[in-house]
Scaffold this motif. Sequence first.
Motif, PDB file in Angstrom:
ATOM      1  N   VAL A 159      12.131  -4.419 -28.114  1.00 39.88           N
ATOM      2  CA  VAL A 159      12.838  -5.649 -27.738  1.00 39.88           C
ATOM      3  C   VAL A 159      14.236  -5.302 -27.237  1.00 39.88           C
ATOM      4  CG1 VAL A 159      11.585  -7.136 -29.372  1.00 39.88           C
ATOM      5  CG2 VAL A 159      13.689  -6.059 -30.090  1.00 39.88           C
ATOM      6  N   LEU A 160      14.701  -6.118 -26.303  1.00 37.63           N
ATOM      7  CA  LEU A 160      16.063  -5.954 -25.811  1.00 37.63           C
ATOM      8  C   LEU A 160      16.980  -6.789 -26.692  1.00 37.63           C
ATOM      9  CD1 LEU A 160      15.512  -6.189 -21.955  1.00 37.63           C
ATOM     10  CD2 LEU A 160      15.850  -4.140 -23.352  1.00 37.63           C
ATOM     11  N   VAL A 161      18.069  -6.169 -27.127  1.00 36.80           N
ATOM     12  CA  VAL A 161      18.965  -6.822 -28.076  1.00 36.80           C
ATOM     13  C   VAL A 161      20.399  -6.719 -27.562  1.00 36.80           C
ATOM     14  CG1 VAL A 161      19.901  -6.692 -30.420  1.00 36.80           C
ATOM     15  CG2 VAL A 161      17.460  -6.304 -30.030  1.00 36.80           C
ATOM     16  N   ARG A 162      21.106  -7.838 -27.669  1.00 45.14           N
ATOM     17  CA  ARG A 162      22.513  -7.808 -27.267  1.00 45.14           C
ATOM     18  C   ARG A 162      23.363  -7.382 -28.457  1.00 45.14           C
ATOM     19  NH1 ARG A 162      24.558  -9.565 -22.785  1.00 45.14           N
ATOM     20  NH2 ARG A 162      22.836 -10.977 -22.391  1.00 45.14           N
ATOM     21  N   LEU A 163      24.158  -6.317 -28.262  1.00 40.52           N
ATOM     22  CA  LEU A 163      25.042  -5.837 -29.316  1.00 40.52           C
ATOM     23  C   LEU A 163      26.309  -6.685 -29.341  1.00 40.52           C
ATOM     24  CD1 LEU A 163      24.602  -2.012 -28.642  1.00 40.52           C
ATOM     25  CD2 LEU A 163      23.554  -3.355 -30.470  1.00 40.52           C
ATOM     26  N   SER A 164      27.079  -6.545 -30.422  1.00 40.76           N
ATOM     27  CA  SER A 164      28.245  -7.417 -30.586  1.00 40.76           C
ATOM     28  C   SER A 164      29.285  -7.206 -29.483  1.00 40.76           C
ATOM     29  CB  SER A 164      28.869  -7.212 -31.963  1.00 40.76           C
ATOM     30  OG  SER A 164      29.030  -5.838 -32.206  1.00 40.76           O
ATOM     31  N   ASP A 165      29.317  -6.006 -28.888  1.00 45.97           N
ATOM     32  CA  ASP A 165      30.279  -5.776 -27.807  1.00 45.97           C
ATOM     33  C   ASP A 165      29.726  -6.225 -26.447  1.00 45.97           C
ATOM     34  OD1 ASP A 165      28.353  -3.886 -27.443  1.00 45.97           O
ATOM     35  OD2 ASP A 165      29.650  -2.157 -27.793  1.00 45.97           O
ATOM     36  N   SER A 200      34.396   6.065 -44.510  1.00 47.49           N
ATOM     37  CA  SER A 200      33.594   4.848 -44.407  1.00 47.49           C
ATOM     38  C   SER A 200      32.892   4.791 -43.054  1.00 47.49           C
ATOM     39  CB  SER A 200      34.445   3.612 -44.652  1.00 47.49           C
ATOM     40  OG  SER A 200      35.189   3.303 -43.526  1.00 47.49           O
ATOM     41  N   TYR A 201      31.716   4.211 -43.085  1.00 43.85           N
ATOM     42  CA  TYR A 201      30.942   4.057 -41.856  1.00 43.85           C
ATOM     43  C   TYR A 201      30.393   2.638 -41.808  1.00 43.85           C
ATOM     44  CZ  TYR A 201      27.985   5.045 -37.888  1.00 43.85           C
ATOM     45  OH  TYR A 201      27.429   5.022 -36.635  1.00 43.85           O
ATOM     46  N   SER A 202      30.570   2.006 -40.665  1.00 43.67           N
ATOM     47  CA  SER A 202      30.095   0.632 -40.508  1.00 43.67           C
ATOM     48  C   SER A 202      29.070   0.553 -39.394  1.00 43.67           C
ATOM     49  CB  SER A 202      31.255  -0.305 -40.158  1.00 43.67           C
ATOM     50  OG  SER A 202      32.194  -0.318 -41.193  1.00 43.67           O
ATOM     51  N   LEU A 203      28.103  -0.299 -39.585  1.00 43.28           N
ATOM     52  CA  LEU A 203      27.118  -0.530 -38.535  1.00 43.28           C
ATOM     53  C   LEU A 203      26.582  -1.944 -38.687  1.00 43.28           C
ATOM     54  CD1 LEU A 203      23.790  -0.272 -39.598  1.00 43.28           C
ATOM     55  CD2 LEU A 203      24.802   1.863 -40.330  1.00 43.28           C
ATOM     56  N   ARG A 204      25.914  -2.406 -37.673  1.00 45.15           N
ATOM     57  CA  ARG A 204      25.299  -3.733 -37.744  1.00 45.15           C
ATOM     58  C   ARG A 204      23.884  -3.675 -37.193  1.00 45.15           C
ATOM     59  NH1 ARG A 204      25.881  -9.158 -38.436  1.00 45.15           N
ATOM     60  NH2 ARG A 204      27.924  -8.916 -39.370  1.00 45.15           N
ATOM     61  N   LEU A 205      22.953  -4.173 -37.983  1.00 42.81           N
ATOM     62  CA  LEU A 205      21.597  -4.378 -37.473  1.00 42.81           C
ATOM     63  C   LEU A 205      21.666  -5.708 -36.745  1.00 42.81           C
ATOM     64  CD1 LEU A 205      19.284  -3.368 -40.457  1.00 42.81           C
ATOM     65  CD2 LEU A 205      20.039  -1.971 -38.530  1.00 42.81           C
ATOM     66  N   GLU A 206      21.650  -5.656 -35.445  1.00 38.07           N
ATOM     67  CA  GLU A 206      21.934  -6.833 -34.625  1.00 38.07           C
ATOM     68  C   GLU A 206      20.752  -7.794 -34.544  1.00 38.07           C
ATOM     69  OE1 GLU A 206      24.764  -8.601 -33.634  1.00 38.07           O
ATOM     70  OE2 GLU A 206      25.496  -6.548 -33.439  1.00 38.07           O
ATOM     71  N   TRP A 207      19.575  -7.293 -34.732  1.00 39.64           N
ATOM     72  CA  TRP A 207      18.392  -8.164 -34.620  1.00 39.64           C
ATOM     73  C   TRP A 207      17.236  -7.574 -35.412  1.00 39.64           C
ATOM     74  CZ3 TRP A 207      13.273  -8.337 -33.290  1.00 39.64           C
ATOM     75  CH2 TRP A 207      12.749  -9.599 -32.988  1.00 39.64           C
ATOM     76  N   TYR A 208      16.780  -8.300 -36.392  1.00 35.74           N
ATOM     77  CA  TYR A 208      15.565  -7.884 -37.106  1.00 35.74           C
ATOM     78  C   TYR A 208      14.856  -9.125 -37.645  1.00 35.74           C
ATOM     79  CZ  TYR A 208      18.297  -8.359 -41.428  1.00 35.74           C
ATOM     80  OH  TYR A 208      19.063  -8.841 -42.447  1.00 35.74           O
ATOM     81  N   PRO A 209      13.536  -9.049 -37.752  1.00 32.02           N
ATOM     82  CA  PRO A 209      12.773 -10.201 -38.234  1.00 32.02           C
ATOM     83  C   PRO A 209      12.930 -10.328 -39.745  1.00 32.02           C
ATOM     84  CG  PRO A 209      11.314  -8.461 -37.407  1.00 32.02           C
ATOM     85  CD  PRO A 209      12.678  -7.890 -37.443  1.00 32.02           C
ATOM     86  N   CYS A 210      13.672 -11.325 -40.201  1.00 27.67           N
ATOM     87  CA  CYS A 210      14.005 -11.386 -41.622  1.00 27.67           C
ATOM     88  C   CYS A 210      13.171 -12.398 -42.391  1.00 27.67           C
ATOM     89  CB  CYS A 210      15.485 -11.695 -41.790  1.00 27.67           C
ATOM     90  SG  CYS A 210      16.022 -13.115 -40.839  1.00 27.67           S
ATOM     91  N   MET A 211      12.520 -13.309 -41.686  1.00 29.71           N
ATOM     92  CA  MET A 211      11.774 -14.348 -42.396  1.00 29.71           C
ATOM     93  C   MET A 211      10.595 -14.794 -41.546  1.00 29.71           C
ATOM     94  SD  MET A 211      14.136 -17.238 -44.046  1.00 29.71           S
ATOM     95  CE  MET A 211      15.733 -16.539 -43.684  1.00 29.71           C
ATOM     96  N   LEU A 212       9.570 -15.274 -42.225  1.00 30.27           N
ATOM     97  CA  LEU A 212       8.431 -15.835 -41.499  1.00 30.27           C
ATOM     98  C   LEU A 212       8.659 -17.324 -41.299  1.00 30.27           C
ATOM     99  CD1 LEU A 212       5.568 -14.092 -43.478  1.00 30.27           C
ATOM    100  CD2 LEU A 212       6.445 -13.471 -41.231  1.00 30.27           C
TER     101      LEU A 212
END
Length: 274
Positions: free
Chosen positions: A39-45, A222-234
């Motif tokens: 899937v194509l996902v738009r990152l926060s930047d 410290s390291y930061s990251l973001r999972l920008e898109w994942y299927p979290c609920m049905l």
Amino acid sequence: MNPRGLSAASPRAWLALAAALLLLLLLWVSGGSGSELRVLVRLSDGQITQEVLEADSERDIITLEFRQADGALITFLADFRRHVKVLRALVLGEPERGQTQYQSLCFITRLEHGEIIPSEAMVRLRQKNPHVVRTAEEKHGVERTTLNVAVNLTLSWHLSSHIRNVCRDARDFIYTREQDMKHWLEKGVGGSIFEVLSQKMEGPGLQSCSSTADPWQPCLCSYSLRLEWYPCMLKFCRGHGPSPYKCGIRSCSKGYRYDFYTPHKQLCMWDEDS
Ligand SMILES: *[C@@H]1O[C@H](CO)[C@@H](O)[C@H](O)[C@H]1NC(C)=O
């Protein structure tokens, strides 16, 4: 969207909107025990990345992988059988500044119930239009975690057989939380797999790496990251039958910040004042 603009829209505009929504839909299919979804996902930047989601319902795992705009490769693995979650970051270095080519970090924590959809649902997920750039419907904040326990790669299979594969390159940079370690010890996992670093971390004068000048000094990285898109609920829909049926997913975005001990500031090259 502006609600007034919507209510003023003509029937034709409504139709167009409905068609656009339909294209965004992810579909359910019946299939085998493994799948791959890109899937194509738009990152926060604002940049767009391709995210690869793989599921294996027999081994009961989901992996998700994408490249950030800064080149770092992020891998997430959910092992539902062992309730273990692995987040790996492959951070690119700048060799011209004396840094290694890349550095791998592995963060291992307990997988909470309901964090991500089950693997058997994931294998059935398909998208109708792979060109749609997706953004999550639900945006969660940043979960901050202090990791003060190192995990031994060779023995990591006691926790999950997948760690060795995913964290291969991380070696001395595989971390977990003390509370998770305690939970696993209670479940009978041998203590030799863990090394508690809290004494080093709480020692006098340990500073954050961003405020440490000496490259050989130990510090708190410290390291930061973001999972920008994942299927979290049905999502469930109501049909003609008596009970609701699965008809799609809800997507989430979530940030993570990990704080951990590093013996040399040089091993925390991204954590700099800028
Ligand atoms: C990890 O465990 C193996 C096997 O017990 C051991 O040989 C090795 O020294 C350990 N590594 C570290 C860094 O403690």
